[in-house]
Design a protein around this motif. Structure first.
Motif, PDB file in Angstrom:
ATOM      1  N   PRO A  98       0.653  -1.139  -0.001  1.00 11.67           N
ATOM      2  CA  PRO A  98       0.084   0.103   0.154  1.00 11.67           C
ATOM      3  C   PRO A  98       0.845   1.315  -0.042  1.00 11.67           C
ATOM      4  CG  PRO A  98      -0.349  -1.329   1.980  1.00 11.67           C
ATOM      5  CD  PRO A  98       0.654  -1.917   1.202  1.00 11.67           C
ATOM      6  N   ALA A  99       0.394   2.242  -0.934  1.00 10.48           N
ATOM      7  CA  ALA A  99       1.200   3.510  -0.674  1.00 10.48           C
ATOM      8  C   ALA A  99       1.399   4.300   0.309  1.00 10.48           C
ATOM      9  CB  ALA A  99       0.447   4.434  -1.706  1.00 10.48           C
ATOM     10  N   ARG A 100       0.594   4.042   1.522  1.00  8.66           N
ATOM     11  CA  ARG A 100       0.682   4.687   2.698  1.00  8.66           C
ATOM     12  C   ARG A 100       1.920   4.054   3.512  1.00  8.66           C
ATOM     13  NH1 ARG A 100      -2.066   8.047   6.306  1.00  8.66           N
ATOM     14  NH2 ARG A 100      -3.366   8.418   4.342  1.00  8.66           N
ATOM     15  N   SER A 101       2.118   2.478   3.439  1.00 12.08           N
ATOM     16  CA  SER A 101       3.169   2.046   3.855  1.00 12.08           C
ATOM     17  C   SER A 101       4.554   2.460   3.305  1.00 12.08           C
ATOM     18  CB  SER A 101       2.855   0.437   3.920  1.00 12.08           C
ATOM     19  OG  SER A 101       4.179  -0.243   3.599  1.00 12.08           O
ATOM     20  N   ILE A 102       4.348   2.481   1.961  1.00 14.10           N
ATOM     21  CA  ILE A 102       5.850   3.019   1.283  1.00 14.10           C
ATOM     22  C   ILE A 102       6.277   4.299   1.619  1.00 14.10           C
ATOM     23  CG2 ILE A 102       6.778   3.460  -1.012  1.00 14.10           C
ATOM     24  CD1 ILE A 102       4.609   1.377  -2.235  1.00 14.10           C
ATOM     25  N   GLY A 103       5.286   5.105   1.766  1.00 11.92           N
ATOM     26  CA  GLY A 103       5.438   6.456   2.254  1.00 11.92           C
ATOM     27  C   GLY A 103       6.268   6.529   3.535  1.00 11.92           C
ATOM     28  N   HIS A 104       5.595   5.672   4.539  1.00 11.58           N
ATOM     29  CA  HIS A 104       5.972   5.759   5.899  1.00 11.58           C
ATOM     30  C   HIS A 104       7.335   4.983   5.990  1.00 11.58           C
ATOM     31  CE1 HIS A 104       5.460   4.787  10.382  1.00 11.58           C
ATOM     32  NE2 HIS A 104       6.406   3.755  10.139  1.00 11.58           N
ATOM     33  N   ARG A 105       7.558   3.872   5.422  1.00 14.48           N
ATOM     34  CA  ARG A 105       8.831   3.158   5.286  1.00 14.48           C
ATOM     35  C   ARG A 105      10.099   4.070   4.784  1.00 14.48           C
ATOM     36  NH1 ARG A 105      10.355  -1.284   2.920  1.00 14.48           N
ATOM     37  NH2 ARG A 105      11.549  -2.383   4.642  1.00 14.48           N
ATOM     38  N   ALA A 106       9.587   4.847   3.796  1.00 13.17           N
ATOM     39  CA  ALA A 106      10.873   5.537   3.156  1.00 13.17           C
ATOM     40  C   ALA A 106      11.360   6.410   4.326  1.00 13.17           C
ATOM     41  CB  ALA A 106      10.431   6.308   1.930  1.00 13.17           C
ATOM     42  N   LEU A 138       8.993   2.821  -9.979  1.00  9.53           N
ATOM     43  CA  LEU A 138       8.760   3.310  -8.427  1.00  9.53           C
ATOM     44  C   LEU A 138       9.886   3.092  -7.594  1.00  9.53           C
ATOM     45  CD1 LEU A 138       6.984   4.604  -6.467  1.00  9.53           C
ATOM     46  CD2 LEU A 138       6.100   2.278  -5.845  1.00  9.53           C
ATOM     47  N   THR A 139      10.720   4.226  -7.111  1.00  8.18           N
ATOM     48  CA  THR A 139      11.691   4.353  -6.576  1.00  8.18           C
ATOM     49  C   THR A 139      11.616   5.366  -5.522  1.00  8.18           C
ATOM     50  OG1 THR A 139      13.253   3.186  -8.063  1.00  8.18           O
ATOM     51  CG2 THR A 139      14.335   4.247  -6.552  1.00  8.18           C
ATOM     52  N   VAL A 140      11.942   4.996  -4.235  1.00  7.10           N
ATOM     53  CA  VAL A 140      11.836   6.320  -3.333  1.00  7.10           C
ATOM     54  C   VAL A 140      13.197   6.514  -2.559  1.00  7.10           C
ATOM     55  CG1 VAL A 140      10.444   7.283  -1.533  1.00  7.10           C
ATOM     56  CG2 VAL A 140       9.571   5.531  -2.989  1.00  7.10           C
ATOM     57  N   THR A 141      13.744   7.687  -2.614  1.00  7.61           N
ATOM     58  CA  THR A 141      15.003   8.024  -1.760  1.00  7.61           C
ATOM     59  C   THR A 141      14.839   9.065  -1.009  1.00  7.61           C
ATOM     60  OG1 THR A 141      16.263   7.317  -3.915  1.00  7.61           O
ATOM     61  CG2 THR A 141      17.437   8.637  -2.157  1.00  7.61           C
ATOM     62  N   VAL A 142      15.010   8.928   0.496  1.00  8.87           N
ATOM     63  CA  VAL A 142      14.882  10.073   1.204  1.00  8.87           C
ATOM     64  C   VAL A 142      16.237  10.155   1.825  1.00  8.87           C
ATOM     65  CG1 VAL A 142      14.137  10.431   3.578  1.00  8.87           C
ATOM     66  CG2 VAL A 142      12.145   9.768   2.005  1.00  8.87           C
ATOM     67  N   GLN A 143      16.366  11.420   2.121  1.00 12.45           N
ATOM     68  CA  GLN A 143      17.739  11.841   2.517  1.00 12.45           C
ATOM     69  C   GLN A 143      17.367  12.533   4.247  1.00 12.45           C
ATOM     70  OE1 GLN A 143      20.320  14.970   1.164  1.00 12.45           O
ATOM     71  NE2 GLN A 143      21.956  13.498   1.491  1.00 12.45           N
ATOM     72  N   VAL A 144      17.717  12.092   4.941  1.00 10.75           N
ATOM     73  CA  VAL A 144      17.459  12.932   6.384  1.00 10.75           C
ATOM     74  C   VAL A 144      18.659  13.456   6.877  1.00 10.75           C
ATOM     75  CG1 VAL A 144      15.530  11.433   7.257  1.00 10.75           C
ATOM     76  CG2 VAL A 144      17.970  10.677   7.657  1.00 10.75           C
TER      77      VAL A 144
END
Ligand code: ADP
Ligand code: MG
Length: 320
Positions: free
Chosen positions: A58-66, A126-132
């Motif tokens: 689910p998209a919500r999970s992908i956003g959360h996990r990223a 679909l690829t999600v990169t987050v930098q914190v």
């Protein structure tokens, strides 16, 4: 891309007012501007559909996990999360998907007062990169390298749930109902809870720390290597959830706990004298912590049951 264009997409889903005075300029210009003093902790992680999460997640999970996997890296450094950027590659513009994705991502960001300050949006698989980016008060960080032989070894929460969900084919949550034991396991994969408060509370108490993303034995091996020592894990003490034992039985549960990944718990070491401070950190962050062994002078990670060493194949997640 009919309908919503790239800039409307950014404006609608990823642009929010920030009341953070350190953000001099957020989303919208060529770069974000943040005002800082002291030391920053910076980490980046990429999640690729079909590799790091089931394409059916689910998209919500992908956003959360990223964001969660990145906050977990900061937690392992004892850093306070402050800002992040998002590089999002999507095959097409699906407003419902984006709405859910942004909900998962920004919902978690809000809980830790972490502001999205910029990013990049492209078309592709679909690829999600987050930098914190996090801050370190007093410039003190928790690293993998400060462990000493004799230090106690601890783990937060429980291990193996997410790996079991993957093994059971339910990591995307599609097979789960809210009454099945597996719902708990799959939720651990879909919505991991980064141990942010615990990491911060341990910053000056733990001697070394890592977040468990690739499996306890593999990740503990990194701590040992960086600290120039070995570790002994007492398998009786591994914290396993009742849901995991119910789904897999004792032996497989233990294997998932040792060699699975994706739980994003903190594995850390602390000197004997710091045992009370560790308990206080667990308490103040409302995070369960279990002592699972200790660091030793001999190299390598060994597992023990009832005072006897037991051979374990160490197959952590390998990226290649
Ligand atoms: P440029 O062409 O200069 O790289 P972009 O068109 O990629 O600029 O981005 C415009 C603005 O929107 C920038 O401030 C960038 O940081 C921001 N941005 C782009 N994509 C995202 C995203 N997915 N999330 C948050 N901010 C984004
Ligand atoms: Mg760009």
């Amino acid at each position: 891309m009919p309908g919503l264009g790239e800039f409307e997409l950014i404006e609608r889903f990823f642009t929010r007012e920030s009341d953070d005075p350190a953000v001099a300029l957020g989303v919208g210009d060529d770069a974000a501007l943040i005002d800082v003093t002291g030391r920053l902790a910076v980490a980046v992680d990429t999640l690729v559909a079909g590799t790091h999460f089931p394409a059916s997640s689910p998209a919500r999970s992908i956003g959360h996990r990223a964001l969660a996997v990145n906050l977990s890296d900061l937690a392992a450094m004892g850093s306070v999360p402050r800002w992040f950027t998002l590089a999002l590659t999507i095959p097409s513009i699906d407003e419902r998907w984006l709405d859910e994705f942004a909900g998962g991502l920004l919902g978690l960001a809000d809980r830790y007062s972490t502001a999205l300050i910029g990013g990049d949006t492209t078309r592709g698989p679909l690829t999600v990169t987050v930098q914190v980016i996090g801050e370190l008060p007093d410039r003190i960080a928790l690293t993998r390298g400060g462990g000493r032989p004799g230090d106690d070894l601890y783990i937060s929460g429980t291990l193996g749930d997410a790996a079991a969900a993957i093994a059971l084919g339910s990591a995307d949550g599609a097979a789960a109902t809210d009454v099945s034991a597996d719902e708990g396991l799959s939720k651990r994969f879909r919505f991991p809870e980064p141990r942010v408060e615990l990491g911060i509370a341990l910053r000056t108490t733990a001697s070394a720390a890592i977040d468990v993303s690739d499996g306890l034995l593999a990740d503990l091996g990194h701590v040992c290597e960086a600290s120039g020592c070995g570790a002994r894990v007492d398998l009786e003490n591994l914290p396993l959830s009742p849901a995991l034992i119910a789904a897999c039985g004792d032996e497989r549960a233990r294997r998932h706990a040792l060699t699975g990944g994706d739980d994003y718990e903190l594995c850390f070491a602390a000197a004997r004298e710091s045992a009370d401070a560790v308990l206080a950190a667990a308490d103040s962050s409302s995070t369960p912590v279990t002592r699972i062994g200790r660091l030793v002078a001999d190299e390598g990670v060994t597992c023990w049951i009832a005072g006897q060493p037991v051979p374990i194949e160490n197959e952590g997640f390998r990226h290649f």
